[in-house]
Scaffold this motif. Structure first.
Motif, PDB file in Angstrom:
ATOM      1  N   SER A 488      -2.627  -5.757   9.949  1.00 15.59           N
ATOM      2  CA  SER A 488      -2.075  -4.683   9.115  1.00 15.59           C
ATOM      3  C   SER A 488      -3.139  -3.650   8.764  1.00 15.59           C
ATOM      4  O   SER A 488      -2.844  -2.459   8.624  1.00 15.59           O
ATOM      5  CB  SER A 488      -1.405  -5.249   7.855  1.00 15.59           C
ATOM      6  OG  SER A 488      -2.186  -6.238   7.270  1.00 15.59           O
ATOM      7  N   VAL A 489      -4.401  -4.104   8.630  1.00 14.73           N
ATOM      8  CA  VAL A 489      -5.473  -3.138   8.358  1.00 14.73           C
ATOM      9  C   VAL A 489      -5.557  -2.149   9.517  1.00 14.73           C
ATOM     10  O   VAL A 489      -5.603  -0.934   9.330  1.00 14.73           O
ATOM     11  CB  VAL A 489      -6.838  -3.845   8.157  1.00 14.73           C
ATOM     12  CG1 VAL A 489      -7.967  -2.838   8.063  1.00 14.73           C
ATOM     13  CG2 VAL A 489      -6.802  -4.709   6.899  1.00 14.73           C
ATOM     14  N   GLU A 490      -5.530  -2.697  10.730  1.00 14.72           N
ATOM     15  CA  GLU A 490      -5.631  -1.827  11.898  1.00 14.72           C
ATOM     16  C   GLU A 490      -4.434  -0.889  12.023  1.00 14.72           C
ATOM     17  O   GLU A 490      -4.585   0.285  12.336  1.00 14.72           O
ATOM     18  CB  GLU A 490      -5.788  -2.668  13.167  1.00 14.72           C
ATOM     19  CG  GLU A 490      -7.251  -2.935  13.458  1.00 14.72           C
ATOM     20  CD  GLU A 490      -7.458  -4.093  14.417  1.00 14.72           C
ATOM     21  OE1 GLU A 490      -6.511  -4.443  15.157  1.00 14.72           O
ATOM     22  OE2 GLU A 490      -8.575  -4.648  14.405  1.00 14.72           O
ATOM     23  N   ALA A 491      -3.254  -1.434  11.763  1.00 16.67           N
ATOM     24  CA  ALA A 491      -2.043  -0.611  11.842  1.00 16.67           C
ATOM     25  C   ALA A 491      -2.121   0.535  10.844  1.00 16.67           C
ATOM     26  O   ALA A 491      -1.755   1.676  11.156  1.00 16.67           O
ATOM     27  CB  ALA A 491      -0.817  -1.464  11.568  1.00 16.67           C
ATOM     28  N   LEU A 492      -2.629   0.236   9.644  1.00 19.17           N
ATOM     29  CA  LEU A 492      -2.747   1.268   8.614  1.00 19.17           C
ATOM     30  C   LEU A 492      -3.750   2.345   9.009  1.00 19.17           C
ATOM     31  O   LEU A 492      -3.516   3.538   8.817  1.00 19.17           O
ATOM     32  CB  LEU A 492      -3.162   0.641   7.286  1.00 19.17           C
ATOM     33  CG  LEU A 492      -2.010   0.189   6.390  1.00 19.17           C
ATOM     34  CD1 LEU A 492      -2.527  -0.619   5.230  1.00 19.17           C
ATOM     35  CD2 LEU A 492      -1.233   1.412   5.877  1.00 19.17           C
ATOM     36  N   ILE A 531      -8.944   3.979  -2.651  1.00 19.97           N
ATOM     37  CA  ILE A 531      -8.870   2.642  -2.065  1.00 19.97           C
ATOM     38  C   ILE A 531      -7.414   2.203  -1.976  1.00 19.97           C
ATOM     39  O   ILE A 531      -6.659   2.372  -2.931  1.00 19.97           O
ATOM     40  CB  ILE A 531      -9.654   1.621  -2.909  1.00 19.97           C
ATOM     41  CG1 ILE A 531     -11.123   2.039  -2.987  1.00 19.97           C
ATOM     42  CG2 ILE A 531      -9.517   0.211  -2.339  1.00 19.97           C
ATOM     43  CD1 ILE A 531     -11.972   1.153  -3.858  1.00 19.97           C
ATOM     44  N   ILE A 532      -7.060   1.660  -0.810  1.00 21.59           N
ATOM     45  CA  ILE A 532      -5.721   1.114  -0.655  1.00 21.59           C
ATOM     46  C   ILE A 532      -5.820  -0.387  -0.439  1.00 21.59           C
ATOM     47  O   ILE A 532      -6.524  -0.849   0.460  1.00 21.59           O
ATOM     48  CB  ILE A 532      -4.999   1.798   0.524  1.00 21.59           C
ATOM     49  CG1 ILE A 532      -4.626   3.222   0.089  1.00 21.59           C
ATOM     50  CG2 ILE A 532      -3.770   1.010   0.941  1.00 21.59           C
ATOM     51  CD1 ILE A 532      -4.143   4.082   1.185  1.00 21.59           C
ATOM     52  N   GLY A 533      -5.158  -1.145  -1.307  1.00 20.92           N
ATOM     53  CA  GLY A 533      -5.114  -2.593  -1.151  1.00 20.92           C
ATOM     54  C   GLY A 533      -3.757  -2.964  -0.602  1.00 20.92           C
ATOM     55  O   GLY A 533      -2.735  -2.660  -1.212  1.00 20.92           O
ATOM     56  N   PHE A 534      -3.757  -3.582   0.582  1.00 26.95           N
ATOM     57  CA  PHE A 534      -2.481  -3.940   1.188  1.00 26.95           C
ATOM     58  C   PHE A 534      -2.300  -5.455   1.102  1.00 26.95           C
ATOM     59  O   PHE A 534      -3.006  -6.210   1.762  1.00 26.95           O
ATOM     60  CB  PHE A 534      -2.450  -3.464   2.643  1.00 26.95           C
ATOM     61  CG  PHE A 534      -1.110  -3.654   3.277  1.00 26.95           C
ATOM     62  CD1 PHE A 534      -0.058  -2.814   2.945  1.00 26.95           C
ATOM     63  CD2 PHE A 534      -0.891  -4.691   4.168  1.00 26.95           C
ATOM     64  CE1 PHE A 534       1.188  -3.000   3.514  1.00 26.95           C
ATOM     65  CE2 PHE A 534       0.356  -4.884   4.736  1.00 26.95           C
ATOM     66  CZ  PHE A 534       1.403  -4.035   4.402  1.00 26.95           C
ATOM     67  N   ARG A 557       2.740  -3.278  -0.665  1.00 27.71           N
ATOM     68  CA  ARG A 557       3.219  -4.446   0.074  1.00 27.71           C
ATOM     69  C   ARG A 557       3.913  -4.034   1.367  1.00 27.71           C
ATOM     70  O   ARG A 557       4.194  -4.864   2.221  1.00 27.71           O
ATOM     71  CB  ARG A 557       4.210  -5.245  -0.772  1.00 27.71           C
ATOM     72  CG  ARG A 557       3.556  -5.801  -1.992  1.00 27.71           C
ATOM     73  CD  ARG A 557       4.401  -6.848  -2.689  1.00 27.71           C
ATOM     74  NE  ARG A 557       3.541  -7.610  -3.559  1.00 27.71           N
ATOM     75  CZ  ARG A 557       2.790  -8.633  -3.152  1.00 27.71           C
ATOM     76  NH1 ARG A 557       2.861  -9.030  -1.901  1.00 27.71           N
ATOM     77  NH2 ARG A 557       2.016  -9.251  -3.991  1.00 27.71           N
ATOM     78  N   VAL A 558       4.225  -2.754   1.489  1.00 29.47           N
ATOM     79  CA  VAL A 558       4.943  -2.279   2.671  1.00 29.47           C
ATOM     80  C   VAL A 558       4.164  -1.119   3.290  1.00 29.47           C
ATOM     81  O   VAL A 558       3.810  -0.167   2.588  1.00 29.47           O
ATOM     82  CB  VAL A 558       6.358  -1.777   2.286  1.00 29.47           C
ATOM     83  CG1 VAL A 558       7.146  -1.389   3.528  1.00 29.47           C
ATOM     84  CG2 VAL A 558       7.094  -2.829   1.470  1.00 29.47           C
ATOM     85  N   ILE A 559       3.873  -1.223   4.579  1.00 28.67           N
ATOM     86  CA  ILE A 559       3.081  -0.198   5.260  1.00 28.67           C
ATOM     87  C   ILE A 559       3.717   1.182   5.108  1.00 28.67           C
ATOM     88  O   ILE A 559       3.054   2.174   4.831  1.00 28.67           O
ATOM     89  CB  ILE A 559       2.889  -0.544   6.758  1.00 28.67           C
ATOM     90  CG1 ILE A 559       1.935  -1.732   6.884  1.00 28.67           C
ATOM     91  CG2 ILE A 559       2.342   0.658   7.529  1.00 28.67           C
ATOM     92  CD1 ILE A 559       1.416  -2.002   8.268  1.00 28.67           C
ATOM     93  N   TYR A 560       5.031   1.190   5.261  1.00 27.88           N
ATOM     94  CA  TYR A 560       5.744   2.456   5.195  1.00 27.88           C
ATOM     95  C   TYR A 560       5.489   3.183   3.868  1.00 27.88           C
ATOM     96  O   TYR A 560       5.331   4.400   3.834  1.00 27.88           O
ATOM     97  CB  TYR A 560       7.251   2.211   5.389  1.00 27.88           C
ATOM     98  CG  TYR A 560       8.063   3.454   5.211  1.00 27.88           C
ATOM     99  CD1 TYR A 560       8.095   4.422   6.225  1.00 27.88           C
ATOM    100  CD2 TYR A 560       8.755   3.694   4.029  1.00 27.88           C
ATOM    101  CE1 TYR A 560       8.811   5.581   6.057  1.00 27.88           C
ATOM    102  CE2 TYR A 560       9.476   4.858   3.854  1.00 27.88           C
ATOM    103  CZ  TYR A 560       9.495   5.801   4.876  1.00 27.88           C
ATOM    104  OH  TYR A 560      10.198   6.947   4.704  1.00 27.88           O
ATOM    105  N   ASN A 561       5.411   2.412   2.772  1.00 25.66           N
ATOM    106  CA  ASN A 561       5.167   3.020   1.461  1.00 25.66           C
ATOM    107  C   ASN A 561       3.787   3.676   1.359  1.00 25.66           C
ATOM    108  O   ASN A 561       3.624   4.685   0.703  1.00 25.66           O
ATOM    109  CB  ASN A 561       5.307   1.988   0.344  1.00 25.66           C
ATOM    110  CG  ASN A 561       6.751   1.572   0.163  1.00 25.66           C
ATOM    111  OD1 ASN A 561       7.659   2.231   0.688  1.00 25.66           O
ATOM    112  ND2 ASN A 561       6.972   0.486  -0.553  1.00 25.66           N
ATOM    113  N   VAL A 562       2.808   3.065   2.008  1.00 30.54           N
ATOM    114  CA  VAL A 562       1.456   3.634   1.990  1.00 30.54           C
ATOM    115  C   VAL A 562       1.493   5.009   2.653  1.00 30.54           C
ATOM    116  O   VAL A 562       1.057   6.017   2.090  1.00 30.54           O
ATOM    117  CB  VAL A 562       0.446   2.747   2.767  1.00 30.54           C
ATOM    118  CG1 VAL A 562      -0.949   3.317   2.636  1.00 30.54           C
ATOM    119  CG2 VAL A 562       0.501   1.314   2.278  1.00 30.54           C
TER     120      VAL A 562
END
Ligand code: GDP
Length: 578
Positions: A488-492, A531-534, A557-562
Motif C-alpha cells: 500500500s505504501v508503494e501504491a500510494l 505525513i500520511i499514516g495509512f 484507512r482507504v487509499i482512495y480517501n488519501v
C-alpha cells in the motif's frame, strides 16, 4: 595512456564538476569523475582550456549577486536619474500594504503588483507585504531603505540564513574550505566505531600526546587536506539541526554492515540525506566478518537509487572495517574527492558566522558551546550572539585541547564566554560590540514566542495548502508516507506523485512500513512536509512533537480517501479538519 576525469581536471586547474559539464557539452560519453578519457579527447580538452577559462570566469561573475546585465544597469540608471530630485530615503515598517508602499516611492501600485508577480509573489493592492519584499522593490526604484533606530537589531534578529549575511562579498576572497561530514546508518552497523577509527587513524605523532577532547566534532588531515566529522552520528541529530534551520553537513557517510545489509534505518538515512540534498558516500563496514557480503549490499543500495560506481552509477562505495582499521584512508580520500566536486568555498576575511553543534553548562567554565565557523574568522574578544545567548569570546579550544586565538571556516571550536547555553542549530555570529549583542539577545527572547507562532504558521498543512499554492509559496508538496504493508505504501507513492500539475509537484520524500515516528516528524519539519499514516498511527512521542512543530499528520484507512484529500487540498476545496 588513459587519464581519469578528476585527474585531468586537476591538471587543468578546474573542478571535476566543471570539466564534466564541458565534456557533456561536447557529447563525450562519461559516467562521472572516475571515468577515463582517451588521449585524443584529453588533448582536445587541453587545447580548449584557454577558451574555457574565459567562459568559466564569466560564469563565476554571473554567479555573484553583483553581476548585472547591461540592460539591467541601463534601466537602473534611468530610474536613479528619475528619482535624483528629492529625498530618496524611506523607512519601511515590518509590514506594509502595496498601496502604502506605492505612495511612499511614488510608483503605481499596479506596477508593484506586476513586479511581485514576476518574482512569483501574488498580491493584491491592500495586501500587506513583508519588509524584505518591500525593501527590494523600493531599492529597485533607486530608494535607499533606512531602518528605524533599532535597525541593526531587527536586521540581525531576522537573519536565519547564513547566505543572506554576506551579500557584498568579494569573490576573490573566497577560499576552499574543508568538508563537514555526518555519519549515518542503521543501529549497530558501526557508526561510532567508524568515527573512532577515523579519529585514531589520524592522530599524528606530534598530536599523540595531546588529549582528545570530545567537543562534538573533530578535524582530520589526509594528504595535507582537512575533513571535519560531526561526532554525533545518525540522521536524527542531522535532521533535528536541519529542522532548526541549520545547514552544516556537506557530505553524508552512510555506514552499512556488510553482514547485515540495508535495514530500515539505512533507508531512513538515505531519504534524510536526499531531502537535504547532500551527496552520500557508502562505507560498507565489517568486511572482516566471514559472512560479509558487500555485493549484496550494493545490490540492495541500487534498489534505493544509490548505484555503485563499479556498477555504472555514481555512488562511491568503500569497503571498510572499523575494527581492523581497513579502508579508512581510502574512505577519507573519497570524501575529499566528492567534496571537491561540491566546490565548498568560504570567505575567511569577514565577520564570523557559524552554527552551534553542541552546548552545555560546565561547572567550572560556565556555558560552553561548540561552534563550526562557516564564514569569516572568529577571534578572541569578538562580541557574539547565538540564539538568545550573547557575550564575548573569552577562549577557544579545539578538538585536540589546544587553545586558539582565531578560528576560520570549517574549524570546530569550543567557545567560552557566552551568557547562556544556546541550542544546537543556533546560528552564532559576531556583531559590532557586546552592547548590541545583548540587545539582540534580549529582543530575541521577547520575540521568541511571537516568532514561534509565526513559524508554525509557515508550515504546510493540508488546510492551508491551497492558499499557499495561490500565493506561490508552495511549489512542491512534500509528503512522508508510513503504512502497514509495503504494497500500500508503494501504491500510494505512485498514485500521489501522479497528482502533480504545473503549479505544484507532489514529492514523496520518504515512504516506509511502520508507525509514524519522531524521526519522521523531524524530517517533515525540516523539509516542510506533511505525513500520511495509512492503517498506522503516530507513536505517542511523535504525536507530541508534531503538535509542537506544527506538522500535519493525517491517518487514513482507504487509499482512495488519501488521494481524494490531497487532490481537494490542492484545489482548495478540502473541508478543514479539527
Ligand atoms: P553504531 O550503533 O552504528 O554506532 O555501531 P557501533 O559502532 O556501536 O558498533 C556496533 C557493534 O559492531 C559493536 O559491537 C562493534 O564492535 C561492532 N563493529 C563495528 N565495526 C565493526 C567491524 O568493522 N567489524 C566487526 N567485526 N565488528 C564491528
Amino acid at each position: 595512456g588513459k587519464i581519469r576525469v578528476y585527474e585531468l581536471a586537476k591538471k587543468l586547474g578546474v573542478s571535476s564538476k566543471k570539466l564534466i559539464e564541458v565534456l557533456e557539452d561536447l557529447n563525450v560519453e562519461i559516467r562521472n569523475h572516475m571515468s577515463t578519457l582517451d588521449d585524443e579527447t584529453a588533448e582536445l580538452i587541453y587545447e580548449m582550456l584557454s577558451e574555457e577559462k574565459k567562459v568559466r570566469n564569466k560564469d563565476d561573475i554571473k554567479k555573484t549577486k553583483e553581476y548585472k546585465t547591461q540592460e539591467e544597469i541601463r534601466v537602473e540608471n534611468k530610474i536613479k536619474d528619475k528619482n535624483k530630485k528629492g529625498d530618496k530615503r524611506i523607512i519601511i515598517p515590518d509590514k506594509i500594504s502595496i498601496k502604502d508602499l506605492g505612495e511612499k516611492i511614488n510608483i503605481e501600485p499596479s506596477k508593484i503588483i506586476k513586479e511581485l508577480f514576476e518574482e512569483g509573489i501574488i498580491a493584491t493592492i491592500n495586501q500587506q507585504i513583508s519588509k524584505k519584499d518591500a525593501s527590494r522593490i523600493a531599492k529597485k526604484y533607486g530608494f535607499e531603505v533606512v531602518l528605524q533606530d533599532d535597525k541593526e537589531i531587527d536586521n540581525t534578529i531576522d537573519t536565519i540564513d547564513i547566505n543572506d549575511i554576506e551579500d557584498q562579498e568579494q569573490e576573490e576572497n573566497f577560499v576552499n574550505r574543508p568538508p563537514i561530514v555526518t555519519v549515518m546508518g542503521h543501529v549497530d552497523h558501526g557508526k561510532t566505531s567508524l568515527l573512532d577509527a577515523i579519529r585514531k587513524a589520524n592522530v599524528t605523532a606530534s598530536e599523540a600526546g595531546g588529549i582528545t577532547q570530545h567537543i562534538g566534532a573533530y578535524q582530520v588531515t589526509i594528504n595535507g587536506k582537512k575533513i571535519v566529522f560531526l561526532d554525533t552520528p545518525g540522521h536524527e541529530a542531522f535532521t533535528e539541526m536541519r529542522a532548526r534551520g541549520a545547514k552544516v553537513t556537506d557530505v553524508a557517510v552512510l555506514v552499512v554492515a556488510a553482514d547485515d545489509g540495508v535495514m530500515p534505518q539505512t533507508i531512513e538515512a538515505i531519504n534524510h540525506a536526499k531531502a537535504a540534498n547532500i551527496p552520500i558516500i557508502v562505507a560498507i563496514n565489517k568486511i572482516d566478518k566471514p559472512n560479509a557480503n558487500p555485493d549484496r549490499v550494493k545490490q540492495q543500495l541500487s534498489e534505493y537509487g544509490l548505484i555503485p560506481e563499479d556498477w555504472g552509477g555514481d555512488t562511491v562505495c568503500v569497503p571498510v572495517s572499523a575494527i581492523n582499521k581497513k579502508g579508512i584512508n581510502t574512505l577519507l580520500e573519497m570524501i575529499l574527492l566528492v567534496a571537491e566536486m561540491c566546490e565548498l568555498k568560504a570567505n575567511p576575511k569577514t565577520n564570523a558566522v557559524g552554527t552551534i553543534i553542541e552546548a552545555k553548562l560546565d561547572k567550572g567554565r560556565g556555558p560552553v558551546a561548540t561552534v563550526i565557523v562557516q564564514k569569516g574568522t572568529l577571534y578572541i574578544g569578538d562580541a557574539i550572539v547565538a540564539g538568545t545567548a550573547y557575550g564575548r569570546v573569552r577562549a577557544m579550544i579545539d578538538d585536540k585541547g589546544k587553545r586558539l586565538k582565531e578560528a576560520g571556516p570549517s574549524v570546530p571550536v569550543e567557545v567560552l564566554g557566552l551568557s547562556d547555553v544556546p541550542n544546537a542549530g543556533d546560528l552564532l555570529y559576531t556583531v559590532k560590540d557586546e552592547k548590541l549583542a545583548r540587545q539582540i539577545a534580549e529582543k530575541r527572547k521577547e520575540k521568541q514566542k511571537e516568532s514561534e507562532l509565526k513559524q508554525a504558521n509557515q508550515k504546510v498543512t493540508l488546510d492551508k495548502l491551497f492558499q499557499k499554492i495561490q500565493k506561490g509559496e508552495v511549489k512542491e508538496l512534500n509528503i512522508i508516507i508510513k503504512g502497514d504493508v509495503q504494497g500500500s505504501v508503494e501504491a500510494l507513492i505512485r498514485a500521489l506523485e501522479k497528482l502533480s500539475y504545473d503549479k505544484v509537484k507532489v514529492k514523496v520524500i520518504h515512504g516506509a512500513v511502520g508507525s509514524v515516528t519522531e524521526s519522521d516528524v523531524m524530517l517533515a519539519s525540516a523539509s516542510n512536509a506533511i505525513i500520511i499514516g495509512f492503517n498506522v498511527r503516530p507513536e505517542p512521542n511523535a504525536k507530541k512533537i508534531a503538535e509542537k512543530e506544527k506538522v500535519d499528520i493525517r491517518t487514513y484507512r482507504v487509499i482512495y480517501n488519501v488521494i481524494d484529500d490531497i487532490e481537494l487540498a490542492m484545489k482548495g476545496m478540502l473541508e478543514p479538519s479539527f
